[in-house]
Design a protein around this motif. Structure first.
Motif, PDB file in Angstrom:
ATOM      1  N   TYR A   1     -24.759  24.490  19.439  1.00  0.00           N
ATOM      2  CA  TYR A   1     -26.017  24.595  18.703  1.00  0.00           C
ATOM      3  C   TYR A   1     -26.420  23.263  18.098  1.00  0.00           C
ATOM      4  CZ  TYR A   1     -29.441  27.057  15.791  1.00  0.00           C
ATOM      5  OH  TYR A   1     -30.586  27.506  15.201  1.00  0.00           O
ATOM      6  N   ARG A   2     -25.459  22.543  17.526  1.00  0.00           N
ATOM      7  CA  ARG A   2     -25.783  21.288  16.843  1.00  0.00           C
ATOM      8  C   ARG A   2     -25.921  20.112  17.793  1.00  0.00           C
ATOM      9  NH1 ARG A   2     -20.666  18.045  15.987  1.00  0.00           N
ATOM     10  NH2 ARG A   2     -21.912  16.490  14.999  1.00  0.00           N
ATOM     11  N   ALA A   3     -25.460  20.241  19.010  1.00  0.00           N
ATOM     12  CA  ALA A   3     -25.461  19.110  19.939  1.00  0.00           C
ATOM     13  C   ALA A   3     -26.859  18.587  20.229  1.00  0.00           C
ATOM     14  CB  ALA A   3     -24.777  19.514  21.251  1.00  0.00           C
ATOM     15  N   ASP A   4     -27.867  19.427  20.103  1.00  0.00           N
ATOM     16  CA  ASP A   4     -29.229  19.031  20.423  1.00  0.00           C
ATOM     17  C   ASP A   4     -30.007  18.500  19.222  1.00  0.00           C
ATOM     18  OD1 ASP A   4     -29.036  19.802  23.171  1.00  0.00           O
ATOM     19  OD2 ASP A   4     -29.053  21.865  22.469  1.00  0.00           O
ATOM     20  N   TYR A   5     -29.370  18.447  18.066  1.00  0.00           N
ATOM     21  CA  TYR A   5     -30.033  17.968  16.861  1.00  0.00           C
ATOM     22  C   TYR A   5     -29.728  16.490  16.624  1.00  0.00           C
ATOM     23  CZ  TYR A   5     -31.381  22.672  15.611  1.00  0.00           C
ATOM     24  OH  TYR A   5     -31.960  23.904  15.621  1.00  0.00           O
TER      25      TYR A   5
ATOM     26  N   ALA B   1     -35.538  17.079  16.190  1.00  0.00           N
ATOM     27  CA  ALA B   1     -35.529  16.116  15.091  1.00  0.00           C
ATOM     28  C   ALA B   1     -35.702  16.813  13.745  1.00  0.00           C
ATOM     29  CB  ALA B   1     -36.641  15.086  15.277  1.00  0.00           C
ATOM     30  N   SER B   2     -36.397  17.943  13.747  1.00  0.00           N
ATOM     31  CA  SER B   2     -36.616  18.690  12.515  1.00  0.00           C
ATOM     32  C   SER B   2     -36.807  20.161  12.862  1.00  0.00           C
ATOM     33  CB  SER B   2     -37.853  18.146  11.796  1.00  0.00           C
ATOM     34  OG  SER B   2     -38.092  18.853  10.612  1.00  0.00           O
ATOM     35  N   PHE B   3     -36.294  21.032  12.009  1.00  0.00           N
ATOM     36  CA  PHE B   3     -36.372  22.470  12.246  1.00  0.00           C
ATOM     37  C   PHE B   3     -36.661  23.162  10.925  1.00  0.00           C
ATOM     38  CE2 PHE B   3     -34.511  26.668  12.229  1.00  0.00           C
ATOM     39  CZ  PHE B   3     -34.909  27.203  13.451  1.00  0.00           C
ATOM     40  N   HIS B   4     -37.624  24.057  10.947  1.00  0.00           N
ATOM     41  CA  HIS B   4     -37.957  24.831   9.749  1.00  0.00           C
ATOM     42  C   HIS B   4     -38.315  26.235  10.201  1.00  0.00           C
ATOM     43  CE1 HIS B   4     -39.453  25.746   5.757  1.00  0.00           C
ATOM     44  NE2 HIS B   4     -40.546  26.230   6.314  1.00  0.00           N
ATOM     45  N   ASN B   5     -37.776  27.247   9.526  1.00  0.00           N
ATOM     46  CA  ASN B   5     -38.185  28.608   9.866  1.00  0.00           C
ATOM     47  C   ASN B   5     -38.389  29.436   8.617  1.00  0.00           C
ATOM     48  OD1 ASN B   5     -35.518  29.173   9.214  1.00  0.00           O
ATOM     49  ND2 ASN B   5     -35.199  30.524  10.936  1.00  0.00           N
ATOM     50  N   VAL B   6     -39.234  30.446   8.763  1.00  0.00           N
ATOM     51  CA  VAL B   6     -39.559  31.333   7.652  1.00  0.00           C
ATOM     52  C   VAL B   6     -39.540  32.770   8.163  1.00  0.00           C
ATOM     53  CG1 VAL B   6     -40.950  29.636   6.407  1.00  0.00           C
ATOM     54  CG2 VAL B   6     -42.044  31.133   8.065  1.00  0.00           C
ATOM     55  N   PRO B   7     -39.180  33.714   7.295  1.00  0.00           N
ATOM     56  CA  PRO B   7     -39.199  35.109   7.725  1.00  0.00           C
ATOM     57  C   PRO B   7     -40.630  35.586   7.960  1.00  0.00           C
ATOM     58  CG  PRO B   7     -38.618  34.937   5.394  1.00  0.00           C
ATOM     59  CD  PRO B   7     -38.717  33.546   5.936  1.00  0.00           C
TER      60      PRO B   7
ATOM     61  N   GLY C   1     -35.141  47.081  12.451  1.00  0.00           N
ATOM     62  CA  GLY C   1     -33.844  46.549  12.872  1.00  0.00           C
ATOM     63  C   GLY C   1     -33.910  45.189  13.532  1.00  0.00           C
ATOM     64  N   VAL C   2     -35.110  44.599  13.595  1.00  0.00           N
ATOM     65  CA  VAL C   2     -35.275  43.278  14.181  1.00  0.00           C
ATOM     66  C   VAL C   2     -35.721  42.321  13.084  1.00  0.00           C
ATOM     67  CG1 VAL C   2     -36.472  41.884  15.910  1.00  0.00           C
ATOM     68  CG2 VAL C   2     -35.941  44.276  16.402  1.00  0.00           C
ATOM     69  N   LEU C   3     -34.925  41.289  12.859  1.00  0.00           N
ATOM     70  CA  LEU C   3     -35.309  40.229  11.936  1.00  0.00           C
ATOM     71  C   LEU C   3     -36.155  39.230  12.712  1.00  0.00           C
ATOM     72  CD1 LEU C   3     -35.113  38.582   9.289  1.00  0.00           C
ATOM     73  CD2 LEU C   3     -33.010  37.571  10.231  1.00  0.00           C
ATOM     74  N   ARG C   4     -37.353  38.991  12.250  1.00  0.00           N
ATOM     75  CA  ARG C   4     -38.238  38.033  12.925  1.00  0.00           C
ATOM     76  C   ARG C   4     -38.464  36.826  12.019  1.00  0.00           C
ATOM     77  NH1 ARG C   4     -39.784  43.062  14.081  1.00  0.00           N
ATOM     78  NH2 ARG C   4     -40.048  43.626  16.262  1.00  0.00           N
ATOM     79  N   THR C   5     -38.346  35.655  12.611  1.00  0.00           N
ATOM     80  CA  THR C   5     -38.663  34.429  11.888  1.00  0.00           C
ATOM     81  C   THR C   5     -39.543  33.567  12.778  1.00  0.00           C
ATOM     82  OG1 THR C   5     -36.721  33.187  12.649  1.00  0.00           O
ATOM     83  CG2 THR C   5     -36.476  34.456  10.615  1.00  0.00           C
ATOM     84  N   ARG C   6     -40.410  32.831  12.149  1.00  0.00           N
ATOM     85  CA  ARG C   6     -41.263  31.889  12.870  1.00  0.00           C
ATOM     86  C   ARG C   6     -40.721  30.496  12.563  1.00  0.00           C
ATOM     87  NH1 ARG C   6     -46.127  34.097  12.576  1.00  0.00           N
ATOM     88  NH2 ARG C   6     -46.078  34.552  14.769  1.00  0.00           N
ATOM     89  N   SER C   7     -40.585  29.686  13.617  1.00  0.00           N
ATOM     90  CA  SER C   7     -40.040  28.343  13.404  1.00  0.00           C
ATOM     91  C   SER C   7     -41.036  27.278  13.853  1.00  0.00           C
ATOM     92  CB  SER C   7     -38.726  28.145  14.168  1.00  0.00           C
ATOM     93  OG  SER C   7     -38.968  27.934  15.538  1.00  0.00           O
ATOM     94  N   GLU C   8     -40.883  26.127  13.236  1.00  0.00           N
ATOM     95  CA  GLU C   8     -41.598  24.936  13.678  1.00  0.00           C
ATOM     96  C   GLU C   8     -40.545  23.858  13.882  1.00  0.00           C
ATOM     97  OE1 GLU C   8     -45.708  23.420  12.542  1.00  0.00           O
ATOM     98  OE2 GLU C   8     -44.360  22.332  11.187  1.00  0.00           O
ATOM     99  N   GLN C   9     -40.514  23.317  15.088  1.00  0.00           N
ATOM    100  CA  GLN C   9     -39.530  22.307  15.440  1.00  0.00           C
ATOM    101  C   GLN C   9     -40.262  21.048  15.902  1.00  0.00           C
ATOM    102  OE1 GLN C   9     -36.452  24.094  18.059  1.00  0.00           O
ATOM    103  NE2 GLN C   9     -37.494  26.008  17.602  1.00  0.00           N
ATOM    104  N   VAL C  10     -39.816  19.923  15.403  1.00  0.00           N
ATOM    105  CA  VAL C  10     -40.298  18.652  15.915  1.00  0.00           C
ATOM    106  C   VAL C  10     -39.239  18.169  16.893  1.00  0.00           C
ATOM    107  CG1 VAL C  10     -40.947  16.277  15.372  1.00  0.00           C
ATOM    108  CG2 VAL C  10     -41.549  18.137  13.787  1.00  0.00           C
ATOM    109  N   MET C  11     -39.668  17.945  18.127  1.00  0.00           N
ATOM    110  CA  MET C  11     -38.733  17.531  19.168  1.00  0.00           C
ATOM    111  C   MET C  11     -39.078  16.136  19.652  1.00  0.00           C
ATOM    112  SD  MET C  11     -38.285  21.123  21.152  1.00  0.00           S
ATOM    113  CE  MET C  11     -36.636  20.735  21.686  1.00  0.00           C
ATOM    114  N   THR C  12     -38.034  15.362  19.927  1.00  0.00           N
ATOM    115  CA  THR C  12     -38.213  13.994  20.425  1.00  0.00           C
ATOM    116  C   THR C  12     -37.469  13.830  21.743  1.00  0.00           C
ATOM    117  OG1 THR C  12     -36.303  13.224  19.139  1.00  0.00           O
ATOM    118  CG2 THR C  12     -38.485  13.011  18.105  1.00  0.00           C
ATOM    119  N   PHE C  13     -38.012  12.987  22.593  1.00  0.00           N
ATOM    120  CA  PHE C  13     -37.389  12.716  23.886  1.00  0.00           C
ATOM    121  C   PHE C  13     -36.749  11.339  23.817  1.00  0.00           C
ATOM    122  CE2 PHE C  13     -37.281  11.562  28.399  1.00  0.00           C
ATOM    123  CZ  PHE C  13     -36.724  12.717  28.924  1.00  0.00           C
TER     124      PHE C  13
END
Length: 130
Positions: free
Chosen positions: A20-24, A112-118, A92-104
């Motif tokens: 999981y952390r390898a891509d951060y 590069a950055s990850f944020h999520n909210v319920p 029974g399903v936890l839903r979260t919305r995420s915003e990720q900043v990705m770099t190549f």
């Protein structure tokens, strides 16, 4: 990028802190560096998320530059032992919305950055259309 995002729908990856952390990236996360991020992930995956099944759906990708993208996704999590603070589930399903900043960099995409909210579906339904 979609390959990287799809990896997180693989339960083996979602439960493996090392995978999981390898891509951060080392800096720029919601916590300072990989160390704190790894410890927090290990604690969560050993506890309430030990038996989860995770599905991530890409909702939108916006390229800021060819090597930088903002990715909005929806996570659906089942099999959790308990809900996190602020989490809600009527079905029974936890839903979260995420915003990720990705770099190549170095020939592959990184988070590069990850944020999520319920997500509270009942509140969204009650509010009606925008």
């Amino acid at each position: 990028m979609r390959t990287l995002l799809a990896r997180y729908g693989d339960d083996r990856v979602a439960k493996s802190v090392a995978a999981y952390r390898a891509d951060y990236v080392e800096r720029g996360l919601f916590c300072a560096g990989r160390g704190p991020f790894t410890r927090q992930s290990a604690r969560i995956f050993a506890g309430r998320y030990r038996d989860i099944h995770l599905v991530q759906t890409v909702e939108h990708i916006r390229f800021v530059r060819p090597d930088v993208a903002i990715v909005n996704t929806m996570f659906a999590v089942t099999g959790y032992a308990s809900l996190p603070p602020g989490g809600r589930s009527d079905d029974g399903v936890l839903r979260t919305r995420s915003e990720q900043v990705m770099t190549f960099d170095d020939g592959r995409w990184h988070v590069a950055s990850f944020h999520n909210v319920p997500v509270d579906l009942a509140a969204i339904a009650a509010a009606g259309p925008p």
